[in-house]
Scaffold this motif. Sequence first.
Motif, PDB file in Angstrom:
ATOM      1  N   ASP A 138      32.116   1.360  12.413  1.00 39.22           N
ATOM      2  CA  ASP A 138      31.726   2.973  12.939  1.00 39.22           C
ATOM      3  C   ASP A 138      32.818   3.110  13.873  1.00 39.22           C
ATOM      4  O   ASP A 138      33.158   4.195  13.967  1.00 39.22           O
ATOM      5  CB  ASP A 138      30.323   2.948  13.234  1.00 39.22           C
ATOM      6  CG  ASP A 138      29.133   2.675  12.121  1.00 39.22           C
ATOM      7  OD1 ASP A 138      29.468   2.651  10.995  1.00 39.22           O
ATOM      8  OD2 ASP A 138      28.278   2.153  12.577  1.00 39.22           O
ATOM      9  N   HIS A 157      34.075   5.076   9.954  1.00 38.31           N
ATOM     10  CA  HIS A 157      33.277   6.257   9.696  1.00 38.31           C
ATOM     11  C   HIS A 157      34.144   7.425  10.261  1.00 38.31           C
ATOM     12  O   HIS A 157      34.708   7.236  11.367  1.00 38.31           O
ATOM     13  CB  HIS A 157      31.975   5.922  10.466  1.00 38.31           C
ATOM     14  CG  HIS A 157      30.803   7.053  10.282  1.00 38.31           C
ATOM     15  ND1 HIS A 157      30.856   8.183  10.495  1.00 38.31           N
ATOM     16  CD2 HIS A 157      29.925   6.867   9.234  1.00 38.31           C
ATOM     17  CE1 HIS A 157      29.815   8.695   9.914  1.00 38.31           C
ATOM     18  NE2 HIS A 157      29.210   8.172   9.289  1.00 38.31           N
ATOM     19  N   ASP A 272      32.094   7.288   5.184  1.00 40.04           N
ATOM     20  CA  ASP A 272      30.657   7.135   5.762  1.00 40.04           C
ATOM     21  C   ASP A 272      30.062   5.722   5.149  1.00 40.04           C
ATOM     22  O   ASP A 272      30.645   5.274   4.243  1.00 40.04           O
ATOM     23  CB  ASP A 272      29.900   8.335   5.516  1.00 40.04           C
ATOM     24  CG  ASP A 272      29.423   8.638   3.903  1.00 40.04           C
ATOM     25  OD1 ASP A 272      29.446   7.830   3.153  1.00 40.04           O
ATOM     26  OD2 ASP A 272      29.360   9.861   3.714  1.00 40.04           O
ATOM     27  N   ARG A 273      28.758   5.487   5.625  1.00 37.12           N
ATOM     28  CA  ARG A 273      28.041   4.451   5.133  1.00 37.12           C
ATOM     29  C   ARG A 273      27.988   4.233   3.710  1.00 37.12           C
ATOM     30  O   ARG A 273      28.195   3.152   2.983  1.00 37.12           O
ATOM     31  CB  ARG A 273      26.821   4.297   5.702  1.00 37.12           C
ATOM     32  CG  ARG A 273      26.884   4.070   7.156  1.00 37.12           C
ATOM     33  CD  ARG A 273      27.251   2.853   7.819  1.00 37.12           C
ATOM     34  NE  ARG A 273      27.107   2.801   9.285  1.00 37.12           N
ATOM     35  CZ  ARG A 273      26.111   2.561   9.996  1.00 37.12           C
ATOM     36  NH1 ARG A 273      24.984   2.447   9.337  1.00 37.12           N
ATOM     37  NH2 ARG A 273      26.240   2.520  11.182  1.00 37.12           N
TER      38      ARG A 273
END
Length: 604
Positions: A138, A157, A272-273
């Motif tokens: 992240d 991220h 993103d995740r």
Amino acid sequence: MIKRSLLAIWRGLTILRLALANLIFVLVLVVLWVTFTGKPESLPERAALVLDLTGRVVDERSRVEAASLIFAQEPASQEILLMDLIDAVEFARSDERISALVLQLNGLVSIGQSKTTELGEAIARFRESGKPVVAVGDYYSQDQYRLAVEADNVLMHPFGAVALEGYSVYMNYFADALEKLSVTMHVFRAGEYKSIAEPLLRNDMSSGERAVTQEWLGDLWSAYSVAVEDRRGLERGALNALLNDFSQRLRSEGGNAGRLALQSGLVDELLDRRQQNEYLASLVGAQEEDGAYSSVPFAQYISQMRPALFAPNLPTVAIVTAQGNMLPGEQPPGTIGGDTLSRLLRDTAERDATKAIVLRVTTGGGSVFASEIIRAQIERIRKSGMPVVVSMGSIAASGGYYIATAANRIIATPTTITGSIGVFAAFPTVERLLAKGGIQTDGVGTTDLAGGLRPDRALDPSVSDALQQSVDDMYQQFLKLVSNGRSIDMETLDDLAQGRVWSASDALDARLIDGLGSLDYAVEEAATLAGLSENEYTVISIMPEFSSRDLLLQQLSDRMGVSRLLAVPGLELIWGPVQQSVNLLESFADPGHLYMRCVSCVPQ
């Protein structure tokens, strides 16, 4: 009636206490049964090996405290063995079930360049097998990013950032504070650059220490920059150009640090995740029932692979680890005890299968007495005909270099900090502070030296002279050992010494070490010295001497994980510097008050 009521309550509490104690005992038995008899979860037919790193990567694990199984551990206090990571990657390289390697770096607190280089060599061999390597994070700290660039692709991220800043050494200086407290610090040193005295005697860094520190810091940062630029395909100097103009470059991206990292070539994609999982699922080629990409954590993987790949009964090259502050006597793992390490080396050498020893040294030094006990044991082993090779970790300075002089060969990683050949003694007295409170010290002694080292008395000139003589004598002994071991004449060596800190490349040029390479390279050197050919020997790591209680707790911790009942986010950031100062004071435990210690050698 009141008496009977109180007795009834007391009996009830007693019954409840016994019931709870019995319940807890039964639960412990159940946990032990499940932990040690339960079948390990089978590995999937196709998955990614995940290096899910949380905590600090170390050469040797510190002792396990019982409280760690009940109360929370901050990530900074959790430890991951470097050899576990390297072995897991090596096993996965030829394992058909493992289709990719994922570096999950969000929880990594520290690893350092030396360990990253050694782990990076294993990752490079994994890449050569044709399997992809992906880094996921992240937000990348400087340490995390150095490991991330070992991957083929670096994912981040969109709200993340790559937090690079370079290397620095900043210390607290206490001269004014000690004066205000009316504490007189008596420091005796040998070596112009023995910087440990400066914080006690000055309010700033001296020009000489500043120049030397800037030099080895520059070498470390150059190694970091070159590694990143080479792995990311950037031009030479690109990293410095980015950091030195960071504010303007960030403004050009509207203040978005993620876009700046992407535009600068530091990362490959901003996902993103959910998008990261989809990317990894397609790369691995398999998914779990919940939609997550198929993966196996390295700790589970290594615990199953090591027994299956147990080496045959061959001659061995034994790896013994020396990590932490050097203190006299018996010390727990994570600290170098003079007697503890000496005995471990002796016992290792006496094993029938041991043909050579590699001593992995990661320390800034400490007690002179402990250093000599260890050095003498290494010398005895070497003179017996068994080769000893020292593999220097991120830092092997002062006392760490002192013990290395007894080995057949000294191998450092390219980013090792070493040298700091010097000796000092420090002794505070508080007679002025006591006098401010109206307290005076007086009495009699049978000799001129009696009571001479009391902190409530001014240091006697004869005691002061004796301490300086001891420091000078120990410094000359240090020089002679290095001179004999490295075949450097005393005059040349005196110029190289003086407590000066050296980067690995400069130490090689000065002939203070024999070569640059990883722990694997040091093992190969030891095998060659022992006359062992490739595939004719096996390598074993000699574990620190944990007690049976500690081994049980470690096993439980590894198998069950650590609970998080009382986590306090950020507490380590506040308490860390204070704890470091406390640890430094506790490390001053030499019986003769003499130390070989490099405080400014901050491992990077």
